[in-house]
Design a protein around this motif. Structure first.
Motif, PDB file in Angstrom:
ATOM      1  N   ASP A  53       5.001   5.159 -11.070  1.00 60.61           N
ATOM      2  CA  ASP A  53       4.733   4.095 -12.033  1.00 60.61           C
ATOM      3  C   ASP A  53       3.838   3.016 -11.420  1.00 60.61           C
ATOM      4  OD1 ASP A  53       5.291   2.220 -14.347  1.00 60.61           O
ATOM      5  OD2 ASP A  53       6.296   1.120 -12.730  1.00 60.61           O
ATOM      6  N   LEU A  54       4.118   2.632 -10.175  1.00 62.16           N
ATOM      7  CA  LEU A  54       3.304   1.609  -9.521  1.00 62.16           C
ATOM      8  C   LEU A  54       1.874   2.101  -9.292  1.00 62.16           C
ATOM      9  CD1 LEU A  54       5.791   0.158  -6.854  1.00 62.16           C
ATOM     10  CD2 LEU A  54       5.246  -0.736  -9.120  1.00 62.16           C
ATOM     11  N   ASN A  76      -7.512  -3.823   7.435  1.00 63.98           N
ATOM     12  CA  ASN A  76      -8.238  -4.925   6.811  1.00 63.98           C
ATOM     13  C   ASN A  76      -7.541  -5.420   5.548  1.00 63.98           C
ATOM     14  OD1 ASN A  76     -10.715  -6.651   6.585  1.00 63.98           O
ATOM     15  ND2 ASN A  76     -10.909  -5.496   4.681  1.00 63.98           N
ATOM     16  N   ALA A  77      -6.924  -4.500   4.814  1.00 63.32           N
ATOM     17  CA  ALA A  77      -6.223  -4.897   3.602  1.00 63.32           C
ATOM     18  C   ALA A  77      -5.086  -5.865   3.909  1.00 63.32           C
ATOM     19  CB  ALA A  77      -5.689  -3.664   2.878  1.00 63.32           C
ATOM     20  N   VAL A 132      -0.215  -0.935  -6.744  1.00 66.68           N
ATOM     21  CA  VAL A 132      -0.233  -0.749  -5.289  1.00 66.68           C
ATOM     22  C   VAL A 132      -1.586  -0.194  -4.903  1.00 66.68           C
ATOM     23  CG1 VAL A 132       2.255  -0.397  -5.034  1.00 66.68           C
ATOM     24  CG2 VAL A 132       0.770   1.566  -5.496  1.00 66.68           C
ATOM     25  N   SER A 133      -2.042  -0.541  -3.713  1.00 59.06           N
ATOM     26  CA  SER A 133      -3.252   0.084  -3.188  1.00 59.06           C
ATOM     27  C   SER A 133      -2.882   1.437  -2.591  1.00 59.06           C
ATOM     28  CB  SER A 133      -3.903  -0.811  -2.129  1.00 59.06           C
ATOM     29  OG  SER A 133      -3.021  -1.023  -1.035  1.00 59.06           O
ATOM     30  N   THR A 134      -3.883   2.250  -2.358  1.00 60.25           N
ATOM     31  CA  THR A 134      -3.624   3.599  -1.813  1.00 60.25           C
ATOM     32  C   THR A 134      -4.602   3.907  -0.681  1.00 60.25           C
ATOM     33  OG1 THR A 134      -5.019   4.554  -3.559  1.00 60.25           O
ATOM     34  CG2 THR A 134      -2.635   4.515  -3.957  1.00 60.25           C
ATOM     35  N   TYR A 135      -4.831   2.925   0.180  1.00 56.41           N
ATOM     36  CA  TYR A 135      -5.709   3.156   1.330  1.00 56.41           C
ATOM     37  C   TYR A 135      -5.080   4.168   2.285  1.00 56.41           C
ATOM     38  CZ  TYR A 135      -7.920  -1.204  -0.206  1.00 56.41           C
ATOM     39  OH  TYR A 135      -8.551  -2.170  -0.941  1.00 56.41           O
ATOM     40  N   PRO A 136      -5.879   4.984   2.928  1.00 49.24           N
ATOM     41  CA  PRO A 136      -5.327   5.882   3.959  1.00 49.24           C
ATOM     42  C   PRO A 136      -4.685   5.046   5.061  1.00 49.24           C
ATOM     43  CG  PRO A 136      -7.551   6.546   3.350  1.00 49.24           C
ATOM     44  CD  PRO A 136      -7.325   5.207   2.730  1.00 49.24           C
ATOM     45  N   ASN A 170       0.855  -1.189   0.000  1.00 46.22           N
ATOM     46  CA  ASN A 170       0.000   0.000   0.000  1.00 46.22           C
ATOM     47  C   ASN A 170       0.890   1.238   0.000  1.00 46.22           C
ATOM     48  OD1 ASN A 170      -2.880   1.098   0.516  1.00 46.22           O
ATOM     49  ND2 ASN A 170      -1.621   2.204   1.999  1.00 46.22           N
ATOM     50  N   PHE A 171       0.623   2.162  -0.919  1.00 48.40           N
ATOM     51  CA  PHE A 171       1.390   3.405  -0.928  1.00 48.40           C
ATOM     52  C   PHE A 171       0.696   4.418  -0.033  1.00 48.40           C
ATOM     53  CE2 PHE A 171       2.485   7.642  -2.351  1.00 48.40           C
ATOM     54  CZ  PHE A 171       3.871   7.565  -2.375  1.00 48.40           C
TER      55      PHE A 171
END
Length: 446
Positions: A247-248, A266-267, A254-258, A201-202
């Motif tokens: 790029d990702l 949960n991720a 990549v996911s970008t969840y806070p 995750n980013f």
């Protein structure tokens, strides 16, 4: 070993502090002597009660050990939110009002800000502090000397060498080798995405994590030649790191969840996200946030930019500083040294908060040699001990990091939503940081 190119000279800091604080007058400069003045480090000759503010979970347990053993120097501890979540602002308000605690927790990246504001006592006035230098890792000691000679503005407490937390069970099931380079990491990201997951995750808000990536890549965000600050958020290395993660993001790899939310936890707990490039303290974050994955995680050294390199970045790490206004420098320094060098204190802090010591001896604590059940019995701290030795001592923090983080974070959020890029965020952060320095009469290099 003192790394003089790490930060600022005393002369620059003095001039900046005068510009910022109106000749450093007022309540914050009374009592224990100004940061540039020769503070007295003599015993009080009577019983003393110190006040200490920290956000470290369970730090009360370590303080209780001290209080039991030192009836003549008692410590009252107050806990609060993490530094940037409110405690730092409280400190600045208290310094202005002249009622700051004797001691406080301050992360390495925030120390220059407090130093420029003339809020800290020079612990170098205490012989025992100077004599303790050899007990600490070189780069952590350099973080608290700020490039000066015989001046110390905090006692290093912990460090945050970065490594790769990864779901070993998922990697094995998918037949993916653990990446050892960032190129391999991207290749693994493609394979994992094809299977419906994300490699990581980013974070849109953990700009200090991104700084750790730049640190590993050999980049700098700030430099100081003794006369002025150079701001380098757009250095070649920094932009290379930005382009890699951009790029990702653009390719949905990549996911970008806070970060630090239920959604983020949960991720990881569900197996949607497979790795986290994080610091040693992240071990506890995964343990608490993804309890259903117990036994399925492992730790490896961070991927390298060049095959065969052995370089690590750092994310986090704190010091215990003594604030201007204290009447008990000697006792405060004695407590801060004990808290960060004694085996009993370091063991307590590791057991309650997974604090990873900044001392050489601390890395060999028995508690750090044990296998960790959540990580399949792997002695994960052996990996972090190796990473700690790979952190460059020369990364420089600027005097306005809170503002820099906030401005860059705004840009990172826009990049995560697709309305901007990480490179543009760094460029805007560069501009706003320079303006903030100039607004506070802090010299900026042309």
């Amino acid at each position: 070993m003192r790394h003089t190119k790490r930060a600022v000279t005393a002369a620059l800091l003095t001039s900046a502090a005068l510009a910022l604080t109106g000749c450093a007058a007022g309540g914050a400069s009374s009592g224990g002597g100004g940061g540039d003045a020769a503070a007295s480090c003599e015993p009080a000759g009577e019983d003393v009660t110190l006040t200490f503010t920290s956000w470290i979970p369970g730090i009360e347990d370590a303080v209780a050990i001290w209080n039991e053993e030192n009836p003549d120097i008692q410590v009252e501890v107050q806990t609060g939110p993490s530094g940037n979540a409110g405690t730092y602002q409280n400190f600045f308000n208290q310094l202005e009002a002249g009622n700051a605690p004797d001691l406080g927790q301050i992360e390495y990246d925030a120390l220059p800000n407090f130093r420029v504001q003339d809020g800290l006592v020079n612990l170098g006035a205490c012989e025992d502090v100077l004599a303790a230098e050899d007990q600490f890792l070189d780069w952590t000691w350099g973080q608290v000397t700020l490039g000066t000679e015989d001046e110390v503005y905090g006692i290093p407490q912990d460090q945050g060498p970065m490594a790769l937390f990864y779901r070993s069970d998922l990697f094995e099931q998918a037949g993916i080798e653990v990446p050892t380079t960032w190129e391999e990491y991207r290749e693994a990201a493609v394979t994992i995405r094809e299977q419906g997951g994300y490699i990581t995750n980013f974070s849109q808000t953990d700009i200090n994590q991104f700084a750790g990536f730049v640190w590993q890549a050999g980049g700098q965000w700030f430099a100081n030649d003794g006369d002025a600050w150079t701001v380098e958020l757009t250095s070649d290395e920094s932009m290379t790191v930005a382009e890699y993660w951009q790029d990702l993001i653009e390719n949905d790899l990549v996911s970008t969840y806070p970060a630090w939310t239920d959604e983020w936890n949960n991720a990881y707990n569900s197996g949607e996200v497979w790795t986290w490039n994080s610091a040693v303290w992240g071990a506890n974050s995964i343990l608490s946030g993804a309890p259903d994955t117990a036994g399925n995680w492992s730790v490896a050294l961070a991927p390298q930019w060049n095959e065969g390199d052995a370089v690590a970045g750092n994310w986090g790490g704190s010091s215990i500083a003594v604030f201007n206004g204290t009447d008990h420098l000697y006792e405060a320094a004695k407590f801060a040294l004990w808290l960060n060098t004694s085996e009993e204190a370091l063991t307590s802090l590791n057991e309650t908060a997974q604090i990873y010591p900044a001392t050489e001896a601390g890395l060999d604590l028995p508690v750090l040699k044990e296998g960790v059940e959540f990580y399949g019995g792997q002695p994960i701290y052996d990996v972090f001990a190796e990473a700690a030795a790979q952190v460059s001592p020369d990364f420089v923090w600027g005097p306005t990091m809170t503002q820099t983080y906030a401005d860059v974070s705004d840009g990172f959020k826009a990049a995560a939503s697709g309305s901007s890029t990480l490179m543009e965020a760094l460029e805007k952060g560069q501009e706003s940081t320079i303006k903030a320095l100039e607004a506070q009469s802090i010299p900026v290099a042309e």
